[in-house]
Design an enzyme around this catalytic site. Structure first.
Site, mmCIF file in Angstrom:
data_model
loop_
_atom_site.group_PDB
_atom_site.id
_atom_site.type_symbol
_atom_site.label_atom_id
_atom_site.label_comp_id
_atom_site.label_asym_id
_atom_site.label_seq_id
_atom_site.Cartn_x
_atom_site.Cartn_y
_atom_site.Cartn_z
ATOM 1 N N LYS A 1 0.830 -1.202 0.000
ATOM 2 C CA LYS A 1 0.000 0.000 0.000
ATOM 3 C C LYS A 1 0.876 1.269 0.000
ATOM 4 O O LYS A 1 2.086 1.193 0.032
ATOM 5 C CB LYS A 1 -0.967 -0.025 1.187
HETATM 6 C C1 LIG Z 1 -5.287 -4.386 1.157
HETATM 7 C C2 LIG Z 1 -6.763 -4.286 1.081
HETATM 8 C C3 LIG Z 1 -7.583 -4.712 2.144
HETATM 9 C C4 LIG Z 1 -7.060 -5.446 3.331
HETATM 10 O O1 LIG Z 1 -6.023 -4.842 3.986
HETATM 11 P P1 LIG Z 1 -5.004 -5.744 4.879
HETATM 12 O O2 LIG Z 1 -4.213 -4.708 5.589
HETATM 13 O O3 LIG Z 1 -4.197 -6.552 3.920
HETATM 14 O O4 LIG Z 1 -5.822 -6.574 5.777
HETATM 15 C C5 LIG Z 1 -8.939 -4.495 2.041
HETATM 16 N N1 LIG Z 1 -9.477 -3.928 0.950
HETATM 17 C C6 LIG Z 1 -8.727 -3.521 -0.101
HETATM 18 C C7 LIG Z 1 -9.381 -2.881 -1.276
HETATM 19 C C8 LIG Z 1 -7.348 -3.709 -0.067
HETATM 20 O O5 LIG Z 1 -6.607 -3.368 -1.117
#
Ligand SMILES: *Cc1c(COP(=O)(O)O)cnc(C)c1O
Length: 417
Positions: free
Chosen positions: A207
């Site tokens: 991210k």
């Molecule tokens: C990464 C992501 C999640 C989950 O996040 P985590 O930190 O991996 O649990 C949920 N929704 C979207 C759209 C994501 O890209």
């Protein structure tokens, strides 16, 4: 920000240095911030958590920020705080990561999948309305827009739709830290919740910024913030005003017993550590530079890729949105190129270039197919047929973008690469 050329190159792999579709950058300052927490008194529930929440609040303009252990935990907490559960249904776009739908199921709610625009991968208000109409016999309690790739389609339009039907809006903004959008002359940062009850973020290494694993929920609503904090920590409270067991709670003089705590509703341990928050706060300091660089990389991709039109098209740009770009998605007419997506991905990989598909429509997963049957979602299906995510991350260089596009061009034109 350091010169992107010098930060954290990917480890060389057996097929050379692989450019992944996304990866973290960790600077010397980030490492020093983590080490200083390790040398201090608090590894969790300490001042670094408060500082990270304060920094997120400053960047998003959110009144309340509740950090937690992942983006998935953030979605789960948001649904719990909203009181969504058995008997309720929530609208979720088909083009998302599993967690958006799964957390709704984990609180006992049913999922109504909405279609998405085939050119942007976004759920528009009209798609949410169609899902609402299709599920007319269910009690729809909420809608969870996903700000796919960092763009946000029409939060204000969605808010008026949700307002008309009394729905909660929980934004899955895991891709959209640093994104803002406009209504008329007003600019709204994603996370300030001008058109939502809560927004959720993820700090997974792919991210925009990372804490290793981590997440957060933002809201303007003090009651929701309090519930989020309770559910994050077992439902435990020591707040004297909230204690129900009069005699257990107090000593004969009426003071609260020093060991005493209470729970009114069961919660979880979804806390994030000070170690993780130190990394996150250090990364957040360069968010403006990170977002600027991501926007410049996407602009460079778009310009270079225009030579490959019409076989390769960029993701449609959402009007009135200033995206912080989590993903560099292209839409490829694989039939016109005479190659399958797997062939293109394998040939890119042979040249040291990673790519990924975001996302397989969630209603096609065996669990959801078994529960809800086949749902006709032509936009999501058409989008899925074309999409491919190319490398985009903080330390990616313009020269690497050139190499990615040149290699893609050679593959699509059937040249030996
Ligand atoms: C990464 C992501 C999640 C989950 O996040 P985590 O930190 O991996 O649990 C949920 N929704 C979207 C759209 C994501 O890209």
């Amino acid at each position: 920000m350091k010169n992107p050329d010098q930060t954290n190159k990917p480890e060389p792999s057996s097929d050379g240095a692989l450019l992944p579709y996304g990866r973290q950058s960790v600077t010397d300052d980030d490492i020093a911030a983590v080490v200083s927490v390790l040398q201090g008194d608090w590894l969790t529930t300490g001042p670094a958590v408060d500082a990270f929440e304060a920094a997120l609040s400053e960047i998003t303009g959110a009144e309340h920020v509740v950090s937690c252990s992942s983006g998935t935990a953030a979605l789960h907490l948001a649904l719990l705080a909203a009181g969504i559960g058995p008997g309720d249904s929530v609208i979720v776009p088909a083009n998302t990561f599993l967690a958006t739908a799964n957390t709704a199921r984990l609180v006992g709610a049913e999922v109504v999948f909405a279609d998405v625009d085939p050119k942007s991968g976004q759920m528009l208000a009209e798609h949410a309305e169609a899902a609402f109409a299709r599920a007319d016999r269910q009690r729809i309690a909420g809608v969870m827009p996903v700000y796919f790739a960092g763009q946000c389609a029409a939060p204000a339009a969605l808010a008026s739709f949700a307002g008309a039907h009394g729905l909660r809006i929980i934004e899955d903004a895991c891709h959209a830290l640093g994104t803002s959008y406009e209504t008329g002359a007003d600019s709204h940062p994603v996370g300030r919740c001008d058109h939502a009850d809560m927004a959720t973020f993820s700090f997974h290494p792919v991210k925009t910024i990372t804490t290793g694993e981590g997440g957060a929920i933002t809201t303007r609503d003090a009651d929701l913030a309090e519930k989020l904090r309770l559910f994050r920590n077992h439902g435990m409270t020591r707040d004297p005003a909230k204690l129900a067991n009069e005699s257990l709670a107090h000593d004969p003089s009426g003071d609260v017993n020093p060991w005493y705590y209470e729970m009114a509703e069961p919660g979880l341990n979804y806390r994030i550590s000070d170690i993780q928050c130190a990394l996150g706060a250090s990364q957040l300091k360069r968010l403006p530079a990170i977002v600027k660089h991501r926007r410049a990389l996407v602009a460079h991709y778009t310009e270079k890729l225009s030579a490959l039109a019409p076989v390769v098209q960029p993701l449609e740009v959402v009007e009135s949105c200033r995206a912080a770009w989590h993903l560099q998605v292209v839409r490829i007419d694989f039939a016109a190129a005479g190659l399958t997506r797997a062939e293109v991905m394998n040939r890119l990989r042979a040249q040291g270039i990673g790519s990924q598909v975001h996302y397989i429509p969630v209603p096609w997963q065996p669990y959801y197919k078994g529960r809800y049957g086949q749902t006709g979602l032509p936009g999501a299906s058409a989008y899925y047929d074309t999409c491919l995510s190319l490398p985009l991350f903080e330390s990616l260089t313009f020269a690497e973008v050139d190499r990615v596009v040149d290699t893609l061009e050679a593959i699509l034109r059937g040249h030996q690469v």
